[in-house]
Write a protein that holds these residues in place. Structure first.
Motif, PDB file in Angstrom:
ATOM      1  N   MET A   1     -13.633   4.232   5.934  1.00 44.32           N
ATOM      2  CA  MET A   1     -12.312   4.682   4.975  1.00 44.32           C
ATOM      3  C   MET A   1     -12.182   3.486   4.235  1.00 44.32           C
ATOM      4  O   MET A   1     -11.865   2.085   4.773  1.00 44.32           O
ATOM      5  CB  MET A   1     -11.174   6.129   5.235  1.00 44.32           C
ATOM      6  N   THR A   2     -12.159   4.171   2.841  1.00 40.66           N
ATOM      7  CA  THR A   2     -10.673   2.973   1.978  1.00 40.66           C
ATOM      8  C   THR A   2      -9.553   3.246   1.165  1.00 40.66           C
ATOM      9  O   THR A   2      -9.031   4.696   1.570  1.00 40.66           O
ATOM     10  CB  THR A   2     -11.576   3.125   0.255  1.00 40.66           C
ATOM     11  N   VAL A   3      -9.290   2.652   1.046  1.00 40.95           N
ATOM     12  CA  VAL A   3      -6.734   2.893   0.747  1.00 40.95           C
ATOM     13  C   VAL A   3      -7.434   3.366  -0.291  1.00 40.95           C
ATOM     14  O   VAL A   3      -7.842   3.486  -1.451  1.00 40.95           O
ATOM     15  CB  VAL A   3      -6.745   0.891   0.881  1.00 40.95           C
ATOM     16  N   PRO A   4      -6.216   4.460  -0.270  1.00 39.56           N
ATOM     17  CA  PRO A   4      -6.192   4.842  -2.208  1.00 39.56           C
ATOM     18  C   PRO A   4      -5.742   4.465  -2.886  1.00 39.56           C
ATOM     19  O   PRO A   4      -5.437   3.752  -3.431  1.00 39.56           O
ATOM     20  CB  PRO A   4      -5.076   6.440  -1.198  1.00 39.56           C
ATOM     21  N   ALA A   5      -6.835   4.972  -3.825  1.00 38.14           N
ATOM     22  CA  ALA A   5      -6.190   4.280  -5.076  1.00 38.14           C
ATOM     23  C   ALA A   5      -4.472   4.728  -5.772  1.00 38.14           C
ATOM     24  O   ALA A   5      -4.460   3.230  -6.149  1.00 38.14           O
ATOM     25  CB  ALA A   5      -7.490   4.963  -6.898  1.00 38.14           C
ATOM     26  N   ALA A   6      -3.893   5.254  -5.464  1.00 37.22           N
ATOM     27  CA  ALA A   6      -2.719   5.486  -5.928  1.00 37.22           C
ATOM     28  C   ALA A   6      -2.134   4.676  -4.934  1.00 37.22           C
ATOM     29  O   ALA A   6      -0.803   3.877  -5.751  1.00 37.22           O
ATOM     30  CB  ALA A   6      -2.190   6.963  -5.314  1.00 37.22           C
ATOM     31  N   GLU A   7      -2.054   4.368  -4.031  1.00 36.71           N
ATOM     32  CA  GLU A   7      -1.192   3.337  -3.133  1.00 36.71           C
ATOM     33  C   GLU A   7      -1.507   1.434  -3.128  1.00 36.71           C
ATOM     34  O   GLU A   7      -0.840   0.912  -3.719  1.00 36.71           O
ATOM     35  CB  GLU A   7      -1.674   3.474  -1.458  1.00 36.71           C
ATOM     36  N   LEU A   8      -2.611   1.090  -3.813  1.00 36.04           N
ATOM     37  CA  LEU A   8      -3.314   0.385  -4.461  1.00 36.04           C
ATOM     38  C   LEU A   8      -2.748   0.179  -5.743  1.00 36.04           C
ATOM     39  O   LEU A   8      -2.067  -0.715  -5.913  1.00 36.04           O
ATOM     40  CB  LEU A   8      -4.862   0.461  -4.315  1.00 36.04           C
ATOM     41  N   SER A   9      -2.309   0.995  -6.441  1.00 35.38           N
ATOM     42  CA  SER A   9      -1.462   1.044  -7.320  1.00 35.38           C
ATOM     43  C   SER A   9      -0.113   0.655  -7.825  1.00 35.38           C
ATOM     44  O   SER A   9       0.192  -0.435  -8.202  1.00 35.38           O
ATOM     45  CB  SER A   9      -1.788   2.305  -8.276  1.00 35.38           C
ATOM     46  N   ARG A  10       0.365   1.244  -6.747  1.00 35.56           N
ATOM     47  CA  ARG A  10       1.959   1.229  -6.112  1.00 35.56           C
ATOM     48  C   ARG A  10       2.092  -0.676  -5.389  1.00 35.56           C
ATOM     49  O   ARG A  10       2.699  -1.292  -6.390  1.00 35.56           O
ATOM     50  CB  ARG A  10       2.200   2.437  -4.940  1.00 35.56           C
ATOM     51  N   TYR A  11       1.125  -0.674  -4.335  1.00 36.67           N
ATOM     52  CA  TYR A  11       1.294  -1.979  -4.200  1.00 36.67           C
ATOM     53  C   TYR A  11       0.899  -2.982  -5.377  1.00 36.67           C
ATOM     54  O   TYR A  11       1.643  -4.081  -5.412  1.00 36.67           O
ATOM     55  CB  TYR A  11      -0.317  -2.183  -3.462  1.00 36.67           C
ATOM     56  N   ALA A  12       0.195  -2.967  -6.077  1.00 39.18           N
ATOM     57  CA  ALA A  12       0.234  -3.557  -7.468  1.00 39.18           C
ATOM     58  C   ALA A  12       0.932  -3.724  -8.131  1.00 39.18           C
ATOM     59  O   ALA A  12       1.855  -5.107  -8.664  1.00 39.18           O
ATOM     60  CB  ALA A  12      -1.610  -3.873  -8.369  1.00 39.18           C
ATOM     61  N   ASP A  13       1.958  -2.939  -8.327  1.00 43.04           N
ATOM     62  CA  ASP A  13       2.961  -2.952  -8.900  1.00 43.04           C
ATOM     63  C   ASP A  13       4.273  -3.786  -8.158  1.00 43.04           C
ATOM     64  O   ASP A  13       4.814  -4.309  -9.128  1.00 43.04           O
ATOM     65  CB  ASP A  13       3.819  -1.076  -9.277  1.00 43.04           C
ATOM     66  N   VAL A  14       4.244  -3.256  -6.920  1.00 39.24           N
ATOM     67  CA  VAL A  14       5.786  -4.534  -6.166  1.00 39.24           C
ATOM     68  C   VAL A  14       4.950  -5.912  -6.596  1.00 39.24           C
ATOM     69  O   VAL A  14       5.702  -6.415  -6.510  1.00 39.24           O
ATOM     70  CB  VAL A  14       5.360  -4.102  -4.672  1.00 39.24           C
ATOM     71  N   VAL A  15       3.671  -6.138  -6.469  1.00 36.31           N
ATOM     72  CA  VAL A  15       3.453  -7.387  -6.300  1.00 36.31           C
ATOM     73  C   VAL A  15       3.611  -8.229  -7.625  1.00 36.31           C
ATOM     74  O   VAL A  15       4.637  -8.831  -7.592  1.00 36.31           O
ATOM     75  CB  VAL A  15       1.853  -8.103  -6.382  1.00 36.31           C
ATOM     76  N   LEU A  16       3.708  -7.200  -8.688  1.00 37.50           N
ATOM     77  CA  LEU A  16       3.993  -7.803 -10.407  1.00 37.50           C
ATOM     78  C   LEU A  16       5.288  -7.598 -10.723  1.00 37.50           C
ATOM     79  O   LEU A  16       6.232  -8.036 -11.419  1.00 37.50           O
ATOM     80  CB  LEU A  16       2.860  -7.120 -11.789  1.00 37.50           C
ATOM     81  N   ASP A  17       5.956  -6.633  -9.743  1.00 35.62           N
ATOM     82  CA  ASP A  17       7.657  -6.165 -10.685  1.00 35.62           C
ATOM     83  C   ASP A  17       8.625  -7.604  -9.684  1.00 35.62           C
ATOM     84  O   ASP A  17       9.782  -8.005  -9.749  1.00 35.62           O
ATOM     85  CB  ASP A  17       8.017  -5.201 -10.015  1.00 35.62           C
ATOM     86  N   VAL A  18       7.851  -7.906  -7.687  1.00 43.61           N
ATOM     87  CA  VAL A  18       9.134  -8.852  -7.063  1.00 43.61           C
ATOM     88  C   VAL A  18       7.863 -10.234  -7.062  1.00 43.61           C
ATOM     89  O   VAL A  18       8.571 -11.315  -7.323  1.00 43.61           O
ATOM     90  CB  VAL A  18       8.555  -8.254  -5.822  1.00 43.61           C
TER      91      VAL A  18
END
Length: 405
Positions: free
Chosen positions: A1-18
């Motif tokens: 299985m892979t990480v859901p795209a929605a979770e990766l998108s949320r993760y990317a937002d945290v990386v670029l906001d924090v």
């Protein structure tokens, strides 16, 4: 299985906001392995949505490194092509954003290869990228990305879902507002660093099984966390996750023996049961049940490679340590417990009155200068960390993985 795209998108937002806030017109470089493509793409989408001018993804293939170690002329193993450095130099001119993805697809890929040859080829490490990061010429961050083979190395099976479930609380993605949770944690770390600075310590001693090491500190020792500022004044968070407070020690004043408390994954080789003995600040003996020659070769890079450049403290409240997993990835394992680093001293951990020195002057002042910087883990519940003041008073800092100050 892979990480859901929605979770990766949320993760990317945290990386670029924090960690590495993007501003309109920024040039963004992403360094990744091929297996990191889903997160690299999510970060690219988020960067362009925030106004990035151009996002360049560079994929490294560790299996190409394996072929090089097996077959290339030994005299060429330390070389890297100039065009890779040119990429980093252009990013410095733009004071852009550098996103480094971690989570090796095969942490022990070079097992069974000639250790000296493996130690000579340090790709994907680049001196030009180290300069960007040490001198904060860009906004930069290192973040983990789960892969099937990384999960296999940890758990014995390619269970990406299980690995992601470990990473979610570590990255504070299990919080309703991860950005707010990270801001709170970063503030706590900076407060802890200020407390340590106020103690005006002269040295720190580590004592535990196989360990009795005293590390001298620079005059006016300065402690900080991984919240940094670029040369153009942009605030950024160098590591995500981050649980450490650190200082830059005096490379001349290190005495004793230290035993690593977790394996070290180093450029495709896993170093197990590492023990280093120091005298007069220099590593005089390297022992390990695997990978000792890799370390010896690495520490022969230059005169500073066998000296210390970082001392970092991490307590048992770290979600990385509480997960109970050894990740075979320094970004995570160094945020599970206390660690040291051989190689270059970290400018943010240098007292203000020493920060503007030329390289030769830095070394003479006790700040290590090297083309390498490698963290290795030395802490845990069996290791006591004690501060020593200039007048010889001892201050217990960590016992049983808990802060005593």
């Amino acid at each position: 299985m892979t990480v859901p795209a929605a979770e990766l998108s949320r993760y990317a937002d945290v990386v670029l906001d924090v960690a590495a806030p993007i501003t309109a017109g920024d040039l963004v470089l992403i360094n990744a392995e091929i297996e990191h493509a889903p997160l690299a793409r999510a970060l690219t989408e988020a960067a362009y949505a925030r106004g990035a001018r151009y996002v360049d993804i560079w994929y490294f293939d560790p299996y190409a490194k394996l072929s090089r170690v097996r077959h290339a002329d030994g005299g060429t193993l330390g070389e890297v092509p100039a065009w890779l450095d040119a990429r980093n130099e252009e990013l410095a001119r733009q004071c852009g954003v550098l996103l480094n993805l971690r989570g090796a697809a095969a942490p022990d890929l070079l097992a069974g290869q000639d250790q000296v040859r493996a130690g000579l080829d340090r790709m994907p490490h680049l001196i030009s990228r180290q300069r960007l990061q040490l001198e904060n010429l860009v906004r930069w961050v290192i973040v983990p990305c789960p892969t099937a083979e990384w999960a296999r190395a940890i758990f014995g099976e390619p269970d990406v879902t299980r690995l992601w479930e470990c990473l979610r609380p570590i990255l504070r993605l299990d919080h309703p507002d991860p950005v707010a949770a990270w801001k709170q944690r970063i503030a706590e770390l900076l407060d802890r660093a200020a407390t340590l600075t106020s103690l005006r310590l002269d040295a720190v001693r580590f004592q535990g099984p196989g360990t009795d090491l005293t590390v001298g500190l620079l005059p006016g020792a300065h402690w900080t966390a991984a919240r940094l500022e670029s040369v153009q004044g942009h605030a950024f968070q160098a590591n995500l996750p981050t649980e450490e407070v650190f200082t830059t020690p005096d490379h001349r004043r290190v005495e004793g023996t230290v035993r690593s408390t977790r394996p070290l994954s180093l450029d495709g080789s896993v170093i197990r049961d590492l023990e280093l003995t120091f005298a007069g600040g220099v590593v005089t003996e390297v022992r390990a049940t695997s990978g000792a020659d890799v370390v010896r070769t690495h520490q022969a890079t230059d005169p500073g490679a066998a000296r210390l450049g970082e001392l970092a403290l991490v307590d048992g409240s770290s979600p990385v340590g509480q997960s109970g997993v050894t990740y075979l990835e320094t970004l995570l394992d160094e945020n599970a417990t206390c660690h040291l680093a051989w190689g270059a001293g970290l400018p943010p951990g240098v007292p203000a009155h020493l920060r503007d020195l030329a390289p030769a002057e830095r070394a003479a002042a006790g700040i290590n200068v090297s083309a390498v910087h490698v963290d290795f883990m030395v802490g845990g519940p069996d290791v006591t960390v004690t501060g020593i003041t200039h007048d010889g008073v001892t201050v217990e800092l960590l016992r049983d993985d808990a802060w005593q100050i």
